[in-house]
Design an enzyme around this catalytic site. Structure first.
Site, PDB file in Angstrom:
ATOM      1  N   GLU A 468       0.882  -1.177   0.000  1.00  0.00           N
ATOM      2  CA  GLU A 468       0.000   0.000   0.000  1.00  0.00           C
ATOM      3  C   GLU A 468       0.908   1.211   0.000  1.00  0.00           C
ATOM      4  O   GLU A 468       1.543   1.535   0.993  1.00  0.00           O
ATOM      5  CB  GLU A 468      -0.910  -0.027   1.233  1.00  0.00           C
ATOM      6  CG  GLU A 468      -2.083   0.937   1.111  1.00  0.00           C
ATOM      7  CD  GLU A 468      -1.912   2.203   1.917  1.00  0.00           C
ATOM      8  OE1 GLU A 468      -1.582   3.239   1.302  1.00  0.00           O
ATOM      9  OE2 GLU A 468      -2.116   2.166   3.131  1.00  0.00           O
ATOM     10  N   CYS A 503      -1.602   9.047   2.982  1.00  0.00           N
ATOM     11  CA  CYS A 503      -1.462   8.365   1.695  1.00  0.00           C
ATOM     12  C   CYS A 503      -2.502   8.865   0.706  1.00  0.00           C
ATOM     13  O   CYS A 503      -2.220   9.002  -0.486  1.00  0.00           O
ATOM     14  CB  CYS A 503      -1.612   6.858   1.883  1.00  0.00           C
ATOM     15  SG  CYS A 503      -0.445   6.137   3.041  1.00  0.00           S
TER      16      CYS A 503
END
Length: 699
Positions: A468, A503
């Site tokens: 990720e 993120c």
């Protein structure tokens, strides 16, 4: 930054603890040593990794379950302290993993023996007259030291009188593996000293049954003074590599932690491989209960945990509270749905045939995690991994290690066995070392560059690897929105929450030309209203960056944009004074060739571009190597979803941004990574499906 004082962990005893503490004088400690109380009552396991050596003190009998004996015997204590036994067991294991000096006194010696597989004589019966303290004064008897032993080397004594205050004992027939007796009671042969038999690749270990800290004339008695002097020398000779944790708001060091080594990582892996099998055989219901208990402990301790998180990563205190609460919300979904998605599935059930899918755990998984949301990105991985029956080696970022130790502490307090979850402490070299260990799966959260490196390194192992990674997440504001000011505030929050260190933070904004000027004005006004300051102050929205290195990254992006014609509307530089503060920055008149519109910023910087309409917006939004999230603000759902369907991202937002739901898969495309956490896909990501074709035999 050089480490400061070496630390000696002294275990807390309800009996005469001050005598152990006071045994080490100011002159002994000088300017390079300090004492740390390690207390089973406080359960401050997080302090173990700050110590360079340990003293296991005396006190109440060890619980007989530690050596498979009955708890019904003469002179047993009114109450055992099994919490202390477990706490000090972890200290002993830690000392051995890192080869750190350990001095074990009385009960401490007995604990070392049982942890090495030995047993105890529970009561000496008539021998108590020699050994058991029954008045204020210790009893005195003579002991013989074994020549050639470490104890003899230290004390230069063959025979001496010692003080005695115990009724449990170790006899030669009950000694633990790889231990040797270094002293015996001259009268009855009871073992009075232990050390390692084979000392290769071992730390300093000396165990004595007497109490050197309270001997008469101890300053002149070699069985006290010489032992202490040698122990302190061994502490001073340690050379642990230290991870120094710095508060980004003040630039002051707040902790020094021992980094893991190849040897300690191998030992942790071996423990996890042993523990995983029993954990996988534990019922799913029990695993769910344990993880739910973990969430309960997080909620009960939110304030203290939030302060630790804020202190080491610089996140405003309320945002730290929000993160912990958000982690608990995710845990609730994962645990509520674990049985539904991890239980066996019966696919066909007819006469003569049954077809079933069984979801088996991967085994021992390596979770290399991130610093920006240690609770959230951690929970995404280690919670479903544990629920599925895996053991976890958790490698936090060096910028969030104190929080990682709290996570480990409360997981184990909730019931996760010690050999099912372990934390690896260190920087990138420790992370690299993990790639050479035979894990059954790797799960990484972090940058594209590091994720690519990990993926390429572990690919030959042919085990699951999920990454990720980051993003350059675009947001488009169409010209049919109803409330420009509200959209500007929401999208600014999406860009600047957690200082832009998310993120899925908004990193590029495209605005329809019909509303561009009004949106820009509202956006800048919103950003200028943000309060900057110490993250521990209530109401602060912008704290320091977590990493000092990011300051240069942001400044280079801004300088590049300005050199290419961008307009600076607010911010633009590092804030004055101490701390890694950077002014919230808004750039207008930006173009796609500027770094601020191409490269991940991961900070409080945003570029806003005017576009002629939906087609140009789609073209610009697609112009990236990343594919994590994309957002569209519009008054028309069909218009928004038509745009979002054309974008290659793992997540699509309409009239929202920068949000994650446990019910939905969290996944990236292109340089934003691959694989999924959260949702049913994230639960099953930590399993190996096995197909069963079952045909009963015919009579």
């Amino acid at each position: 930054m050089e480490p400061s004082k070496r630390r000696i962990g002294v275990t807390f005893s309800r009996t005469n603890f001050h005598l152990y503490w006071d045994w080490f004088t100011k002159e002994d400690l000088a300017n390079d040593l300090e004492l740390v109380e390690l207390s089973f009552e406080k359960n401050n396991v997080e302090d173990i990794s700050t110590c360079d050596g340990f003293v296991l003190t005396g006190g109440v009998d060890i619980h007989p379950s530690f050596y498979n004996a009955s708890d019904d015997y003469e002179n047993k204590p009114n109450v055992f302290e099994i919490e202390r036994d477990v706490f000090e067991k972890n200290i002993y294991k830690y000392a051995q993993q890192h080869k750190l000096p350990l001095l074990a006194i009385c009960r401490g010696m007995q604990l070392v023996n049982v942890l090495e597989g030995g047993k105890l004589v529970q009561d000496l019966d008539s021998g108590n007259q020699l050994h058991k303290k029954d008045t204020e004064a210790d009893k005195v008897h003579d002991v013989n030291m074994e020549t050639g032993s470490l104890l003899f080397e230290i004390t230069s004594s063959k025979n001496a009188d010692v003080n005695s205050a115990h009724h449990q004992a170790i006899v030669p027939a009950a000694i633990g593996k790889n231990l040797r007796a270094s002293a015996f009671s001259a009268s009855d042969g009871v073992i009075e000293g232990l050390e390692f038999d084979d000392k290769k690749n071992k730390g300093f270990l000396l165990c004595v049954q007497w109490h050197p800290e309270r001997m008469a004339n101890k300053e002149a008695n070699p069985l006290s003074q010489k032992i202490k002097e040698r122990f302190l020398q061994e502490i001073r000779n340690t050379n642990m590599k230290k991870l120094i944790v710095v508060n980004p708001a003040t630039e002051e060091p707040i902790a020094e932690l021992n980094e893991d080594t190849d040897a300690s990582l191998s030992q942790k892996m071996a423990a996890l491989q042993n523990g995983q099998k029993a954990w996988a055989n534990t019922s799913l219901k029990v695993r769910i209960d344990v993880v739910q208990n973990f969430a309960k402990l997080l909620q009960e301790n939110t304030e203290g945990l939030a302060r630790i998180l804020t202190t080491e990563v610089g996140k405003p205190l309320q945002q730290s509270r929000n993160e912990i609460n958000g982690a608990c919300t995710r845990i609730k979904w994962l645990t509520t749905n674990a049985e539904k998605y991890l239980a066996d599935e019966l696919m066909t059930d007819e006469e003569g045939l049954q077809e079933r899918i069984v979801y088996e755990p991967l085994g021992v998984v390596c979770n290399i995690s991130a610093w920006n949301y240690p609770y959230l990105v951690g929970v995404n991985v280690f919670v479903p991994a544990l629920l599925a029956g895996n053991a976890v080696l958790y490698k936090p970022s060096e910028y969030a290690t104190l929080t990682a130790l709290q996570i480990e502490k409360y997981l184990k307090a909730a019931g996760v066995p010690d050999d099912v979850f372990q934390t690896a402490i260190g920087k990138g070299d420790v992370g690299k070392a993990l790639l050479d260990i035979a894990f059954d799966g790797y799960f990484f959260t972090g940058s594209y560059k590091t994720g690519k490196y990990i993926y390429e390194r572990v690919a030959p192992k042919m085990v699951p690897c999920q990454c990720e990674l980051g993003g350059k997440d675009p947001l488009y504001v169409a010209d049919d929105i109803a409330d420009i000011k509200a959209v500007a505030a929401a999208s600014a929050d999406g860009a600047f929450y957690n200082n832009g260190q998310s993120c899925c933070a908004v990193e590029r904004i495209y605005v329809h030309e019909n509303i561009y000027d009004k949106y820009l004005e509202a956006f800048v006004n919103e950003v200028k209203s943000y309060k900057t300051g110490l993250p521990t102050e209530e109401g602060v929205y912008i704290g320091p960056l977590s990493r000092k290195e990011q300051i240069n990254v942001l400044q280079n992006q801004i300088d590049d944009a300005l050199a290419k014609g961008a307009t600076l509307l607010t911010g633009g530089k590092k804030a004055q004074g101490k701390g890694y503060y950077f002014e919230p920055t808004v750039l207008a008149a930006v173009t796609q060739d500027m770094r601020v519109m191409k490269d991940e910023s991961f900070g409080p910087v945003i570029g806003i571009m005017k576009v002629s309409g939906d087609e140009e917006a789609v073209e610009k939004m697609q112009d990236t190597e990343y594919g994590l999230t994309a957002s569209v603000y519009s008054g028309n759902e069909e218009r928004a979803t038509t745009i979002l369907q054309r974008l290659n991202t793992g997540t699509a937002y309409w009239n929202c941004c920068d949000r994650v739901s446990a019910a939905l898969p969290w996944s990236g495309r292109k340089h934003s990574g691959f694989g999924s956490t959260l949702s049913y896909a994230g639960l099953r990501a930590f399993t190996k499906p096995k197909a069963y074709h079952l045909k009963p035999s015919k009579a």
